[in-house]
Design an enzyme around this catalytic site. Structure first.
Site, mmCIF file in Angstrom:
data_model
loop_
_atom_site.group_PDB
_atom_site.id
_atom_site.type_symbol
_atom_site.label_atom_id
_atom_site.label_comp_id
_atom_site.label_asym_id
_atom_site.label_seq_id
_atom_site.Cartn_x
_atom_site.Cartn_y
_atom_site.Cartn_z
ATOM 1 N N ARG A 5 -13.328 32.600 -24.214
ATOM 2 C CA ARG A 5 -14.151 31.813 -25.124
ATOM 3 C C ARG A 5 -14.219 32.553 -26.459
ATOM 4 O O ARG A 5 -14.298 33.782 -26.492
ATOM 5 C CB ARG A 5 -15.579 31.645 -24.570
ATOM 6 C CG ARG A 5 -15.693 30.665 -23.412
ATOM 7 C CD ARG A 5 -15.411 29.237 -23.829
ATOM 8 N NE ARG A 5 -15.632 28.274 -22.761
ATOM 9 C CZ ARG A 5 -14.665 27.801 -21.945
ATOM 10 N NH1 ARG A 5 -13.428 28.223 -22.084
ATOM 11 N NH2 ARG A 5 -14.956 26.916 -21.011
ATOM 12 N N GLU B 283 -15.012 25.255 -32.424
ATOM 13 C CA GLU B 283 -13.837 24.418 -32.125
ATOM 14 C C GLU B 283 -14.186 22.969 -32.417
ATOM 15 O O GLU B 283 -15.315 22.552 -32.146
ATOM 16 C CB GLU B 283 -13.442 24.588 -30.655
ATOM 17 C CG GLU B 283 -12.986 26.012 -30.366
ATOM 18 C CD GLU B 283 -12.616 26.256 -28.899
ATOM 19 O OE1 GLU B 283 -12.530 25.287 -28.125
ATOM 20 O OE2 GLU B 283 -12.418 27.420 -28.539
ATOM 21 N N HIS C 64 -7.096 25.351 -27.844
ATOM 22 C CA HIS C 64 -7.757 25.429 -26.526
ATOM 23 C C HIS C 64 -6.945 24.668 -25.468
ATOM 24 O O HIS C 64 -7.416 23.702 -24.871
ATOM 25 C CB HIS C 64 -9.195 24.891 -26.607
ATOM 26 C CG HIS C 64 -10.082 25.387 -25.511
ATOM 27 N ND1 HIS C 64 -11.397 25.693 -25.681
ATOM 28 C CD2 HIS C 64 -9.825 25.645 -24.198
ATOM 29 C CE1 HIS C 64 -11.930 26.096 -24.541
ATOM 30 N NE2 HIS C 64 -10.980 26.077 -23.622
#
Ligand code: DGY
Length: 325
Positions: free
Chosen positions: A237, A266, A285
């Protein structure tokens, strides 16, 4: 009467059909402003929620007095307030295991891409700038035989170690809560303190979950321990890293490169300084983002939710204290 389920992620037709057989389904196709309004309208009737990438805070969940279970289509559960859910006895489930190998593949893709400068040099070819044989200014560094450092030796960490040890002949060092003798035996891996790992690894890979303890784990001091030839990889993360400090370290040549699949915010802002740096490979991601794995994750989430709504203990229960015995 069928239970009410709110889906905030579209599922494949077979999974949709399975859910429709067992539950009354409200589908929110997109989490834009209109989708969030629909979610707010549906929450007062909801018994179950299924989706991903939405911070489900108390303000939203207080709208759902009858909520029994949330099936997250992710392994990470940092979008949920677990204490709050447990207090309300709302079961939270995740999707471990099915994404382990795919996420480790992503980690290795970033290791190879950063070390061999794949994106930077492919862009050079595409831009018509390959005019003679490349020389040292464009050379990368080897991956095989280099030291692989893994921070967080969970399932994904192990899958990375497997690739590094068996596939690339890499000595593996790792840092986690406590030493893991079985992992050490399988991959000839050695436990290190965090500072030792940061000083010794050629590739420093983060595979930790985001928790109160891991937030900001890698900051200025930790980056200063890495070597100018170190390559930093993050598939966990973004908030585990102080992104401003990382940018500073990359700019100053304190480390060679970074392969990042996750970011503090994000989607990553297109103006992020990270995108100005040739030695950064940034992906959106994609850790578990393959057709096969995303379908397996969705199937796992549907299984978990249907079990929970049927009063059975779901296979991937995160907040076990919420389970009434
Ligand atoms: C996960 O499953 O946690 C992935 O990072 C997608 O969010």
């Amino acid at each position: 009467m069928k239970k009410q389920v709110v889906l905030y992620k579209k599922l494949s037709p077979p999974l949709m059909a399975r859910l429709h057989e067992q539950a009354q389904v409200t589908l929110i196709e997109s989490l834009d402003a209109q989708g969030l309004d629909t979610l707010r309208e549906a929450l007062p009737r909801a018994h179950g929620l299924l989706g991903a990438s939405l911070k489900l805070d108390a303000e939203l969940l207080d709208l759902a007095p009858d909520l029994e279970a949330i099936a997250s289509v992710s392994v990470g559960v940092d979008n949920y307030d677990i204490d709050y859910l447990t207090e309300r006895r709302i079961l939270l489930t995740n999707t471990p295991d099915v994404l382990t190998e795919t996420t480790a593949d992503t980690g290795f893709a970033l290791i190879l891409a950063t070390a061999r400068r794949v994106v930077e040099l492919a862009n050079m070819v595409r831009a018509g700038q390959w005019q003679r044989n490349i020389g040292p200014a464009h050379f990368g560094s080897d991956v095989h035989g280099k030291t692989l450092g893994i921070i967080g030796m969970g399932r994904i960490g192990e899958a990375l170690a497997q690739r590094g040890h068996f596939g690339f002949g890499m000595p593996v060092i790792y840092h986690s809560h406590s030493p893991k003798p079985a992992v050490e035996q399988r991959f000839n891996a050695q436990y290190r303190s965090l500072p030792e790992l940061l000083q010794q690894a050629d590739f420093i890979c983060l595979t930790l979950p985001l928790t109160a303890e891991t937030e900001g784990l890698i900051g200025t001091e930790e980056l200063a321990l890495m070597r100018p030839e170190s390559i930093f990889i993050n598939i966990s993360r973004g908030k585990v890293v102080d992104e401003a400090a990382l940018i500073q370290a990359l700019r100053a040549g304190q480390i060679r490169a970074a392969g990042l699949d996750v970011f503090e915010h994000e989607p990553l802002n297109p103006d992020s300084p990270l995108l100005q740096l040739n030695n950064v490979v940034a992906t959106p991601h994609i850790g578990s983002a393959t057709h096969e794995t995303r379908e397996a994750m969705a199937r796992c989430a549907v299984d978990n939710l249907l079990a929970a709504l049927a009063g059975e203990r779901p296979a991937n229960l995160v907040n076990v204290l919420a389970w009434k015995v």
